[in-house]
Design a protein around this motif. Structure first.
Motif, short mmCIF file in Angstrom:
data_model
loop_
_atom_site.label_atom_id
_atom_site.label_comp_id
_atom_site.label_asym_id
_atom_site.label_seq_id
_atom_site.Cartn_x
_atom_site.Cartn_y
_atom_site.Cartn_z
N ILE A 11 20.08 47.52 -17.02
CA ILE A 11 21.04 46.43 -16.86
C ILE A 11 20.28 45.12 -16.84
CG2 ILE A 11 22.71 45.38 -15.27
CD1 ILE A 11 23.22 48.26 -14.23
N ALA A 12 20.70 44.16 -17.66
CA ALA A 12 20.12 42.82 -17.64
C ALA A 12 20.92 41.96 -16.67
CB ALA A 12 20.13 42.21 -19.04
N ARG A 45 16.70 51.97 -9.35
CA ARG A 45 15.40 52.64 -9.40
C ARG A 45 14.24 51.66 -9.40
NH1 ARG A 45 15.98 57.58 -13.75
NH2 ARG A 45 16.94 59.04 -12.29
N ARG A 46 14.32 50.68 -10.29
CA ARG A 46 13.22 49.70 -10.41
C ARG A 46 13.82 48.37 -10.86
NH1 ARG A 46 9.05 51.44 -14.58
NH2 ARG A 46 10.89 52.05 -15.74
N ILE A 47 13.12 47.29 -10.50
CA ILE A 47 13.52 45.94 -10.91
C ILE A 47 12.31 45.28 -11.55
CG2 ILE A 47 14.43 43.72 -10.13
CD1 ILE A 47 15.41 45.28 -7.59
N SER A 48 12.53 44.66 -12.68
CA SER A 48 11.44 43.93 -13.34
C SER A 48 11.07 42.71 -12.52
CB SER A 48 11.90 43.48 -14.73
OG SER A 48 12.82 42.40 -14.61
N PRO A 49 9.95 42.07 -12.87
CA PRO A 49 9.71 40.75 -12.30
C PRO A 49 10.83 39.80 -12.74
CG PRO A 49 7.74 41.60 -13.38
CD PRO A 49 8.86 42.53 -13.73
N TRP A 50 11.02 38.74 -11.98
CA TRP A 50 12.01 37.72 -12.33
C TRP A 50 11.36 36.71 -13.27
CZ3 TRP A 50 16.52 39.46 -11.30
CH2 TRP A 50 16.77 40.19 -10.15
N TYR A 51 12.18 36.17 -14.16
CA TYR A 51 11.72 35.18 -15.13
C TYR A 51 12.60 33.95 -15.08
CZ TYR A 51 8.65 38.63 -17.26
OH TYR A 51 7.65 39.54 -17.48
N PRO A 62 21.43 24.20 -16.75
CA PRO A 62 20.24 24.59 -15.99
C PRO A 62 19.59 25.85 -16.56
CG PRO A 62 22.13 24.23 -14.53
CD PRO A 62 22.64 24.18 -15.93
N TRP A 63 18.29 25.97 -16.34
CA TRP A 63 17.57 27.17 -16.76
C TRP A 63 18.05 28.37 -15.93
CZ3 TRP A 63 12.10 27.22 -18.97
CH2 TRP A 63 11.98 26.24 -19.95
N TYR A 64 17.84 29.53 -16.47
CA TYR A 64 18.27 30.78 -15.85
C TYR A 64 17.13 31.45 -15.08
CZ TYR A 64 22.64 30.97 -18.47
OH TYR A 64 23.89 30.70 -18.95
N VAL A 65 17.52 32.33 -14.19
CA VAL A 65 16.64 33.35 -13.65
C VAL A 65 17.17 34.66 -14.22
CG1 VAL A 65 15.82 34.57 -11.60
CG2 VAL A 65 16.10 32.08 -11.55
N ASN A 66 16.27 35.44 -14.84
CA ASN A 66 16.67 36.69 -15.50
C ASN A 66 15.75 37.82 -15.08
OD1 ASN A 66 17.41 34.52 -17.87
ND2 ASN A 66 18.84 36.23 -17.78
N GLY A 67 16.26 39.02 -15.17
CA GLY A 67 15.48 40.22 -14.94
C GLY A 67 16.24 41.41 -15.49
N VAL A 68 15.63 42.57 -15.39
CA VAL A 68 16.25 43.82 -15.81
C VAL A 68 16.07 44.83 -14.69
CG1 VAL A 68 16.05 45.78 -17.43
CG2 VAL A 68 16.00 43.43 -18.30
N VAL A 136 15.97 39.23 -22.12
CA VAL A 136 16.24 40.66 -21.93
C VAL A 136 15.00 41.47 -22.27
CG1 VAL A 136 17.60 42.64 -22.70
CG2 VAL A 136 18.71 40.43 -22.38
N LEU A 137 14.40 41.19 -23.40
CA LEU A 137 13.29 42.01 -23.90
C LEU A 137 12.04 41.94 -23.03
CD1 LEU A 137 13.58 41.40 -27.74
CD2 LEU A 137 14.39 43.38 -26.43
N ARG A 138 11.66 40.73 -22.56
CA ARG A 138 10.42 40.60 -21.78
C ARG A 138 10.51 41.41 -20.48
NH1 ARG A 138 5.98 40.97 -22.93
NH2 ARG A 138 6.02 42.44 -21.26
N PRO A 139 11.57 41.24 -19.67
CA PRO A 139 11.64 42.06 -18.45
C PRO A 139 11.85 43.55 -18.74
CG PRO A 139 13.50 40.52 -18.54
CD PRO A 139 12.60 40.19 -19.68
N LEU A 140 12.55 43.88 -19.82
CA LEU A 140 12.71 45.28 -20.20
C LEU A 140 11.35 45.89 -20.54
CD1 LEU A 140 14.43 47.78 -20.83
CD2 LEU A 140 14.86 46.80 -23.10
#
Length: 172
Positions: A11-12, A45-51, A62-68, A136-140
């Motif tokens: 999930i993104a 289960r797991r969370i990517s780093p935040w970007y 405004p810029w986003y904060v994203n993760g997967v 999406v791709l970087r945190p995935l």
């Protein structure tokens, strides 16, 4: 694709507006994950780093904060999508125009490698615009470096290499 990536659900998550209760975007995303996991129907289960990421397409919002997040559930893809929409609604997500600033955005990116055409109330799998989005791709890639696109078979590394240079993404 490795068996772990093929059996996974991703999930993104994204936010670029401050929430009146939960505060800045990163805290909103953390609260969303807590809410999503409430009741043990969805297990985080797991969370990517935040970007920190620039809006796509480029705009003055405004810029986003994203993760997967990698999750586990016995729900179907369509039922999980419904649960994601329920959580978005609970956090005050209002759908206006495409690519508008938002309190919360939850996208079902990949569900066990399934391919589905979607439709009203139905999941489109994999997410139809994920391959062109660094946010999406970087945190995935952080969670699943051997992941391959279920429809095209492209590796995540190839998808990352093909991204436009104007998609700015910085690890927080």
């Amino acid at each position: 694709m490795g068996s772990a990536e093929r059996s996974a659900i991703f999930i993104a998550l994204g936010s670029n507006l401050e929430h009146p209760i939960h505060g800045p975007p990163r805290r909103v995303l953390e609260a969303v994950l807590e809410e999503l996991a409430r009741g043990d129907v969805v297990i985080i289960r797991r969370i990517s780093p935040w970007y920190r990421t620039a809006p796509v397409p480029a705009s003055d919002q405004p810029w986003y904060v994203n993760g997967v997040a990698e999750v586990a559930t016995d729900l179907t893809a369509d039922a999980l999508l419904m649960r994601l929409h329920e959580v978005e609604d609970a956090f005050g997500r209002v759908r206006t125009v495409p690519n508008a600033a938002r309190l919360i955005d939850l996208d079902l990116v990949d569900f066990h490698g399934e391919i589905a055409a979607g439709g009203p109330g139905r999941a489109t799998l994999p997410h139809p615009r994920m391959e062109g989005r660094a946010f999406v791709l970087r945190p995935l890639a952080d969670l699943a470096p051997d992941w391959q696109h279920p429809r095209t078979g492209a590796s995540i590394q190839a998808l990352l290499a093909a991204l436009p240079a104007d998609q700015v993404i910085e690890r927080l």
